[in-house]
Structure formats: C-alpha cells, structure tokens
Enzyme design. Structure first.
Site, PDB file in Angstrom:
ATOM      1  N   HIS A 154       0.819  -1.214   0.000  1.00  0.00           N
ATOM      2  CA  HIS A 154       0.000   0.000   0.000  1.00  0.00           C
ATOM      3  C   HIS A 154       0.857   1.271   0.000  1.00  0.00           C
ATOM      4  O   HIS A 154       1.920   1.336   0.621  1.00  0.00           O
ATOM      5  CB  HIS A 154      -0.923   0.019   1.233  1.00  0.00           C
ATOM      6  CG  HIS A 154      -0.150   0.157   2.499  1.00  0.00           C
ATOM      7  ND1 HIS A 154       0.165   1.375   3.046  1.00  0.00           N
ATOM      8  CD2 HIS A 154       0.408  -0.775   3.299  1.00  0.00           C
ATOM      9  CE1 HIS A 154       0.870   1.192   4.141  1.00  0.00           C
ATOM     10  NE2 HIS A 154       1.038  -0.108   4.320  1.00  0.00           N
TER      11      HIS A 154
ATOM     12  N   HIS B 199      11.689  -1.133 -12.879  1.00  0.00           N
ATOM     13  CA  HIS B 199      11.427  -2.567 -13.051  1.00  0.00           C
ATOM     14  C   HIS B 199      11.540  -3.228 -11.685  1.00  0.00           C
ATOM     15  O   HIS B 199      12.611  -3.228 -11.076  1.00  0.00           O
ATOM     16  CB  HIS B 199      12.451  -3.155 -14.030  1.00  0.00           C
ATOM     17  CG  HIS B 199      12.370  -4.641 -14.171  1.00  0.00           C
ATOM     18  ND1 HIS B 199      13.296  -5.374 -14.865  1.00  0.00           N
ATOM     19  CD2 HIS B 199      11.462  -5.551 -13.723  1.00  0.00           C
ATOM     20  CE1 HIS B 199      12.966  -6.653 -14.830  1.00  0.00           C
ATOM     21  NE2 HIS B 199      11.868  -6.786 -14.126  1.00  0.00           N
TER      22      HIS B 199
END
Ligand code: JB2
Length: 214
Positions: free
Chosen positions: A137, A146
């Site tokens: 979150h 990446h």
C-alpha cells in the site's frame, strides 16, 4: 486486425513473457518490431521489421503499442517516441495478478502473473511489476522502473524513475531508492539508497556509482 491489436516493441526474452500476457488477456498481437529486423517468428508472432516500420504501421491504422524492452532507459525512450508518433501505450495486467481497485497504474505498464499491488499504490508509466512481485500500500514507483521477479516493497516505499530492483530484493517500509539505480538480486534496502548507484547485499550497501567504469 490493426484496430484493436497491439504492436510489441522488442523480440527478446521480455517480449516472450509479454506475448503470453497479451494472449492471456485475449488481445490480438499484430506483430513485433526489433532492432534485429531479420524476418522470423517469436512464439508464433512475426517480426515485422525494425522501429522504422512503426510510422508506416500507424499510417495503416495501428494504434496500440507496448514496449517490451527490459532495459529501463530504452523502454522509457521508446515509450516517449511511440507517444510522439500518436500510439496509445497499453497497460497489461495478468488475470493472475491481484491489483487493488485504488491502485493507480500509468500507461504502458506490465503486471505479471502472481504480482500483488495493494491499496493506493502509484505505478508510473512503463513500469514492469514482474512475476510474483509485491508492491504494498501507498508505494510510489517512478516511470520505467522494473520491480524484478519476487521483489517486495513494503508500505510507503518509493522507487525513482528507471531503477531496477533485482529478483528477490526487498525495500523496508517507507524507504526510498533513487532514480537510475540498481538493487542487486536479493538485496535488502533498510536505509535509503541514492540515485545512480548499484547497491547490493543484506543490508543493501552502495557498491559503486553507475557511471564508474568497473
Ligand atoms: O530500440 C530498440 C531495441 N533495442 C534492443 N527497438 C527494438 N524494437 N528492439 C530493440 N532491441 C531488441 O531487444 C534486441 O535486438 C533484442 O532482440 C531485444 C532484447 O532482448 P533480450 O532478451 O536481450 O532482453 P529483454 O529486454 O527482452 O529482456 C531483459 O529484461 C527482462 C525484463 C532480460 O534481462 C530478461 O531476462 C528480463 N526478464
């Protein structure tokens, strides 16, 4: 075919995974472009030429593209180039990923099988969230970074543009990794890591500046 189909940029290892991803979503794949324009198929998808073919494909009605280049800087450059040509960058989320409805994903993002993206995470354009990675979150991922296979970002961590988190690496809650850096596979970030460095180990320590010659 061109209307709803996607053109994939790149015909290497990452493109193979992206082909499987689009197939799992039922998206028609028009073909690939690659720097090596030798005519061939990759998993049954034809290489249509190099990137010089993109303008002509657009003129023939192609509108959707996806950059399947693992190199972060190259992926970002190509994404910007495609947008300048008028292409729409598709975002592809595996049906086997779990993405919170409150997460925000940019354009040209790939979310691979087994990945989890939790509440109010922000994922920038052209990011790869690779197989089995966990983005908790409120994490913020800059453009074209990446998150490698199995990497874990705990809540509120932040990653700068074009940074690579190697396979199995992790970032502790609220820690930051700067832009254009690399965290080596398995590295564990418990203190902030600056931009433009390679950091490795547990805890992750800076090994060198990225511009230094080894
Ligand atoms: O500017 C380009 C360009 N530069 C390199 N345009 C186009 N259309 N193609 C380009 N290429 C092509 O990307 C090369 O000719 C080559 O076919 C391909 C790169 O293939 P490779 O298998 O070396 O890397 P990748 O980017 O597909 O995959 C990397 O990143 C993934 C995320 C690997 O490290 C994978 O293991 C990793 N999973």
């Amino acid at each position: 075919m061109y209307k709803g189909g996607v053109i994939i940029i790149g015909a290497g290892g990452h493109a193979k995974v992206v082909i499987d991803l689009f197939r799992s979503l039922g998206t028609t794949i028009v073909g690939l472009t690659d720097a090596d324009d030798k005519p061939r198929d990759v998993l049954g998808v034809p290489v249509l030429g190099n990137d010089a073919a993109l303008q002509g494909l657009f003129e023939q009605g192609a509108r959707n593209a996806f950059v399947a280049l693992g190199d972060n800087a190259r992926r970002l450059d190509m994404g910007l180039r495609l947008q300048a040509l008028g292409f729409n960058l598709l975002t592809a989320v595996s049906p086997r990923a779990a993405v919170s409805p409150s997460a925000r994903l940019g354009a040209g993002v790939a979310v691979m099988a087994g990945a989890v993206i939790n509440a109010e995470a922000e994922v920038g354009d052209l990011v790869i969230v690779n197989s089995g990675a966990v983005v908790e979150h409120d994490v913020v991922l800059g453009r074209a970074c990446h998150i490698g296979p199995g990497a874990v970002l705990a809540g509120q961590a932040r990653v700068g543009e074009s940074t690579l988190l190697g396979a199995g690496s992790s970032v502790a809650p609220g820690r930051q990794v700067g832009a254009n850096s690399v965290i080596g596979a398995g590295g564990c970030v418990v203190r902030d890591i600056p931009a433009d460095v390679v950091a490795v180990g547990v805890p992750a320590l800076v090994l060198r500046h990225r511009l230094e010659v080894m």
